[in-house]
Design a protein around this motif. Structure first.
Motif, PDB file in Angstrom:
ATOM      1  N   ASP A   1     -10.469  -0.267  16.265  1.00  0.00           N
ATOM      2  CA  ASP A   1      -9.835  -0.854  14.885  1.00  0.00           C
ATOM      3  C   ASP A   1      -8.875   0.416  14.486  1.00  0.00           C
ATOM      4  O   ASP A   1      -8.856   1.121  13.475  1.00  0.00           O
ATOM      5  N   ILE A   2      -7.906   0.508  15.505  1.00  0.00           N
ATOM      6  CA  ILE A   2      -6.847   1.480  15.224  1.00  0.00           C
ATOM      7  C   ILE A   2      -5.437   0.681  15.656  1.00  0.00           C
ATOM      8  O   ILE A   2      -5.458  -0.151  15.896  1.00  0.00           O
ATOM      9  N   THR A   3      -4.369   1.511  14.899  1.00  0.00           N
ATOM     10  CA  THR A   3      -3.114   0.866  15.114  1.00  0.00           C
ATOM     11  C   THR A   3      -2.621   1.392  16.411  1.00  0.00           C
ATOM     12  O   THR A   3      -2.309   2.742  16.416  1.00  0.00           O
ATOM     13  N   LEU A   4      -2.050   0.670  17.354  1.00  0.00           N
ATOM     14  CA  LEU A   4      -1.541   1.131  18.429  1.00  0.00           C
ATOM     15  C   LEU A   4       0.047   1.233  18.216  1.00  0.00           C
ATOM     16  O   LEU A   4       0.672   0.938  17.419  1.00  0.00           O
ATOM     17  N   PHE A   5       0.824   1.677  19.312  1.00  0.00           N
ATOM     18  CA  PHE A   5       2.244   1.720  19.151  1.00  0.00           C
ATOM     19  C   PHE A   5       2.642   0.327  19.446  1.00  0.00           C
ATOM     20  O   PHE A   5       2.317  -0.505  20.106  1.00  0.00           O
ATOM     21  N   ASP A   6       3.770   0.039  18.384  1.00  0.00           N
ATOM     22  CA  ASP A   6       4.684  -1.132  18.401  1.00  0.00           C
ATOM     23  C   ASP A   6       3.694  -2.078  17.850  1.00  0.00           C
ATOM     24  O   ASP A   6       4.096  -3.279  17.942  1.00  0.00           O
ATOM     25  N   GLU A   7       2.525  -1.695  16.880  1.00  0.00           N
ATOM     26  CA  GLU A   7       2.054  -2.503  15.913  1.00  0.00           C
ATOM     27  C   GLU A   7       2.320  -2.332  14.605  1.00  0.00           C
ATOM     28  O   GLU A   7       2.480  -1.027  14.480  1.00  0.00           O
ATOM     29  N   PRO A   8       2.058  -3.320  13.719  1.00  0.00           N
ATOM     30  CA  PRO A   8       2.468  -2.910  12.442  1.00  0.00           C
ATOM     31  C   PRO A   8       1.223  -2.232  11.612  1.00  0.00           C
ATOM     32  O   PRO A   8       0.071  -2.366  12.233  1.00  0.00           O
ATOM     33  N   LEU A   9       1.421  -1.417  10.632  1.00  0.00           N
ATOM     34  CA  LEU A   9       0.163  -0.601  10.188  1.00  0.00           C
ATOM     35  C   LEU A   9      -0.515  -1.791   9.332  1.00  0.00           C
ATOM     36  O   LEU A   9      -0.031  -2.728   8.808  1.00  0.00           O
ATOM     37  N   PRO A  10      -1.551  -1.416   9.112  1.00  0.00           N
ATOM     38  CA  PRO A  10      -2.542  -2.342   8.239  1.00  0.00           C
ATOM     39  C   PRO A  10      -1.929  -2.625   6.679  1.00  0.00           C
ATOM     40  O   PRO A  10      -1.322  -1.701   6.151  1.00  0.00           O
ATOM     41  N   VAL A  11      -1.991  -3.861   6.303  1.00  0.00           N
ATOM     42  CA  VAL A  11      -1.089  -3.988   5.275  1.00  0.00           C
ATOM     43  C   VAL A  11      -1.369  -3.103   3.975  1.00  0.00           C
ATOM     44  O   VAL A  11      -0.621  -2.619   3.195  1.00  0.00           O
ATOM     45  N   ASP A  12      -2.735  -3.344   3.665  1.00  0.00           N
ATOM     46  CA  ASP A  12      -3.274  -2.663   2.667  1.00  0.00           C
ATOM     47  C   ASP A  12      -2.899  -1.171   2.504  1.00  0.00           C
ATOM     48  O   ASP A  12      -2.651  -0.371   1.689  1.00  0.00           O
ATOM     49  N   ALA A  13      -3.113  -0.552   3.665  1.00  0.00           N
ATOM     50  CA  ALA A  13      -2.666   0.811   3.978  1.00  0.00           C
ATOM     51  C   ALA A  13      -1.386   1.352   3.568  1.00  0.00           C
ATOM     52  O   ALA A  13      -1.080   2.232   2.931  1.00  0.00           O
ATOM     53  N   GLU A  14      -0.481   0.537   4.296  1.00  0.00           N
ATOM     54  CA  GLU A  14       0.922   0.841   3.864  1.00  0.00           C
ATOM     55  C   GLU A  14       1.404   0.519   2.536  1.00  0.00           C
ATOM     56  O   GLU A  14       1.874   1.254   2.046  1.00  0.00           O
ATOM     57  N   TRP A  15       0.876  -0.649   1.969  1.00  0.00           N
ATOM     58  CA  TRP A  15       1.049  -0.655   0.422  1.00  0.00           C
ATOM     59  C   TRP A  15       0.477   0.347  -0.281  1.00  0.00           C
ATOM     60  O   TRP A  15       1.230   0.784  -1.236  1.00  0.00           O
ATOM     61  N   ALA A  16      -0.795   0.806  -0.189  1.00  0.00           N
ATOM     62  CA  ALA A  16      -1.361   1.925  -0.902  1.00  0.00           C
ATOM     63  C   ALA A  16      -0.292   3.604  -0.970  1.00  0.00           C
ATOM     64  O   ALA A  16      -0.140   3.948  -1.811  1.00  0.00           O
ATOM     65  N   ALA A  17      -0.048   3.565   0.401  1.00  0.00           N
ATOM     66  CA  ALA A  17       0.833   4.894   0.771  1.00  0.00           C
ATOM     67  C   ALA A  17       2.503   4.689   0.110  1.00  0.00           C
ATOM     68  O   ALA A  17       2.613   5.662  -0.817  1.00  0.00           O
ATOM     69  N   LYS A  18       2.947   3.593   0.143  1.00  0.00           N
ATOM     70  CA  LYS A  18       3.930   3.460  -0.404  1.00  0.00           C
ATOM     71  C   LYS A  18       4.096   3.319  -2.090  1.00  0.00           C
ATOM     72  O   LYS A  18       5.101   3.843  -2.737  1.00  0.00           O
ATOM     73  N   LYS A  19       2.868   2.730  -2.674  1.00  0.00           N
ATOM     74  CA  LYS A  19       2.762   2.812  -3.745  1.00  0.00           C
ATOM     75  C   LYS A  19       2.473   4.217  -4.642  1.00  0.00           C
ATOM     76  O   LYS A  19       3.205   4.588  -5.637  1.00  0.00           O
ATOM     77  N   ALA A  20       1.820   5.355  -3.776  1.00  0.00           N
ATOM     78  CA  ALA A  20       1.518   6.516  -4.373  1.00  0.00           C
ATOM     79  C   ALA A  20       2.919   7.352  -4.205  1.00  0.00           C
ATOM     80  O   ALA A  20       3.315   7.871  -5.055  1.00  0.00           O
ATOM     81  N   LEU A  21       3.859   7.048  -3.391  1.00  0.00           N
ATOM     82  CA  LEU A  21       5.087   7.662  -3.061  1.00  0.00           C
ATOM     83  C   LEU A  21       5.938   7.437  -4.247  1.00  0.00           C
ATOM     84  O   LEU A  21       6.884   8.206  -4.312  1.00  0.00           O
ATOM     85  N   ARG A  22       5.883   6.219  -4.809  1.00  0.00           N
ATOM     86  CA  ARG A  22       7.036   5.911  -5.744  1.00  0.00           C
ATOM     87  C   ARG A  22       6.911   6.653  -6.814  1.00  0.00           C
ATOM     88  O   ARG A  22       7.837   6.846  -7.604  1.00  0.00           O
ATOM     89  N   GLU A  23       5.563   7.371  -7.148  1.00  0.00           N
ATOM     90  CA  GLU A  23       5.561   8.204  -8.395  1.00  0.00           C
ATOM     91  C   GLU A  23       5.159   9.511  -8.234  1.00  0.00           C
ATOM     92  O   GLU A  23       4.772  10.437  -8.968  1.00  0.00           O
ATOM     93  N   CYS A  24       5.481   9.918  -6.702  1.00  0.00           N
ATOM     94  CA  CYS A  24       4.977  11.220  -6.464  1.00  0.00           C
ATOM     95  C   CYS A  24       5.891  12.387  -7.071  1.00  0.00           C
ATOM     96  O   CYS A  24       7.337  12.159  -7.036  1.00  0.00           O
ATOM     97  N   ASP A  25       5.304  13.537  -7.248  1.00  0.00           N
ATOM     98  CA  ASP A  25       5.890  14.568  -7.597  1.00  0.00           C
ATOM     99  C   ASP A  25       5.625  15.980  -6.817  1.00  0.00           C
ATOM    100  O   ASP A  25       6.394  16.804  -6.816  1.00  0.00           O
ATOM    101  N   LEU A  26       4.662  15.825  -5.805  1.00  0.00           N
ATOM    102  CA  LEU A  26       4.284  16.768  -4.960  1.00  0.00           C
ATOM    103  C   LEU A  26       3.950  16.003  -3.797  1.00  0.00           C
ATOM    104  O   LEU A  26       3.101  15.272  -3.705  1.00  0.00           O
TER     105      LEU A  26
END
Length: 257
Positions: A170-195
């Motif tokens: 259950d891992i992401t290999l090269f040339d595979e998309p990231l898990p949708v939920d994981a990518e969404w959570a990361a980008k959501k956190a980055l939108r309001e990141c101050d550190l």
């Protein structure tokens, strides 16, 4: 151009700033370098797995489709090392930092690692960008079999009990998309990141290599802590700290004695 912090006085000033500011949204990105002190190799650093395999194929989406047992022959034996590994002082420092009660602060730990050591260390809000080698899933995306915990050191692909298609890590290999939920959570956190703090990552694997740009766009103070300098230097990192994560993180993030 990032400032490099390497001597004790500079590190103390950096520590003071990390402690003095009331950070609202902390995002930490970790790569394989944070787990070296736990006995696990990096992928692209000196002696890394993909460096040693330069003459071989790296595991990618095509390999998973063409030779699913080849994927297991590369990753299955690694489970033995993961079972023996324990969180080191860097993992523990991040977990302790997250656990401090700071009113109004959110903390997101985004990891490229598949070793599960952040969770084992006690970190709670962990986003596994590349999945976990401690789980197995069906290779058929339409199957519906949920990923399951699996420490078996498989070297051959076995059929899914539900659909008969080959199982895979259950891992992401090269040339595979990231898990949708994981990518969404990361980008959501980055939108309001101050550190934004990146630890033990080469900064070359997309899309995680672009996270610092998103953090900088949000107005964050951005730091890279790594054993070796980033080549070329990334213009969106404000600070580059060179050294071992298991030494530097307890010092930079630890509470005053």
């Amino acid at each position: 151009m990032a400032d490099s912090f390497t001597n004790d006085d500079e590190l103390q000033r950096l520590r003071d700033r990390l402690r003095a500011t009331a950070w609202r949204q902390v995002v930490v990105l970790t790569g394989a370098g944070i787990s070296v002190a736990s006995g696990l190799p990096t992928y692209r650093g000196p002696g890394g797995l993909w460096t040693l395999r330069e003459a071989e194929e790296v595991p990618d989406a095509a390999m998973a489709a063409r030779e699913p047992s080849r994927v297991w022959s590369l990753f299955g034996p690694m489970r033995k090392h993961l079972r023996a590994a324990a969180p080191n002082a860097a993992h523990l420092a991040l977990a302790e930092w997250e656990s401090r009660p700071v009113p109004g602060r959110t903390f997101t730990l985004v990891t490229q690692n598949v070793d599960g050591l952040h969770t084992l260390a006690g970190s709670r809000n962990v986003v596994e960008l590349h999945g976990s080698l401690l789980r197995t899933r069906c290779g058929n995306p339409k199957c519906g079999l949920p990923p399951f915990e699996d420490l078996t050191e498989r070297v051959q692909a076995e059929p899914c009990e539900r659909c008969g298609q080959p199982l895979r890590p259950d891992i992401t290999l090269f040339d595979e998309p990231l898990p949708v939920d994981a990518e969404w959570a990361a980008k959501k956190a980055l939108r309001e990141c101050d550190l934004f703090l990146a630890v033990g990552t080469s900064g070359t694997v997309s899309p995680a290599s672009n996270f610092v740009r998103g953090a900088k766009y949000a107005g964050a103070w951005t730091l890279l802590l790594n054993l070796t300098p980033m080549q070329p230097r990334h213009p969106d990192f404000d600070v580059e700290v060179l050294g071992r994560a298991e030494v530097l993180l307890p010092f930079l993030l630890g509470e005053e004695a």
